[in-house]
Design a protein around this motif. Structure first.
Motif, mmCIF file in Angstrom:
data_model
loop_
_atom_site.group_PDB
_atom_site.id
_atom_site.type_symbol
_atom_site.label_atom_id
_atom_site.label_comp_id
_atom_site.label_asym_id
_atom_site.label_seq_id
_atom_site.Cartn_x
_atom_site.Cartn_y
_atom_site.Cartn_z
ATOM 1 N N PHE A 10 -20.996 -48.803 -4.251
ATOM 2 C CA PHE A 10 -21.329 -49.261 -2.784
ATOM 3 C C PHE A 10 -22.012 -47.944 -2.222
ATOM 4 C CE2 PHE A 10 -18.056 -51.703 -4.585
ATOM 5 C CZ PHE A 10 -18.389 -53.081 -3.795
ATOM 6 N N ALA A 66 -18.792 -55.722 1.879
ATOM 7 C CA ALA A 66 -19.934 -54.933 1.590
ATOM 8 C C ALA A 66 -20.674 -55.438 0.346
ATOM 9 C CB ALA A 66 -19.579 -53.403 1.467
ATOM 10 N N PRO A 68 -22.513 -54.683 -3.199
ATOM 11 C CA PRO A 68 -22.698 -53.387 -4.065
ATOM 12 C C PRO A 68 -24.221 -53.140 -4.089
ATOM 13 C CG PRO A 68 -21.870 -55.190 -5.276
ATOM 14 C CD PRO A 68 -21.733 -55.857 -3.786
#
Length: 77
Positions: A10, A66, A68
């Motif tokens: 990430f 989020a 990756p």
């Protein structure tokens, strides 16, 4: 043969560098029918296809997901 572990990468929280999380296969399947992988805490969860396509899954009601930047298969240890 199914993959047991992935390393997900990430963007770093400070905007530079990268953060990595290792996830292991669970007994669950995601909405797309692919295996669900989770980190040791169970907070990071992802459905990963046999083509290494990643769909992040929420583990809580207020979680901001989020995506990756990478998913790397890890050898069995």
């Amino acid at each position: 043969m199914s993959v047991r572990r992935y390393e997900l990468t990430f963007p770093g929280t400070d905007g530079t560098g990268q953060d990595t999380v290792v996830v292991e296969r669970t007994e669950l399947s995601g909405p797309g029918g692919h295996p669900v992988y989770a980190d040791a805490s169970g907070i990071v969860r992802a459905e990963i296809s046999d083509q290494d396509e990643v769909r992040m899954l929420a583990s809580g009601g207020q979680q901001a997901l989020a995506h990756p930047t990478g998913a790397r298969r890890l050898p069995d240890s």
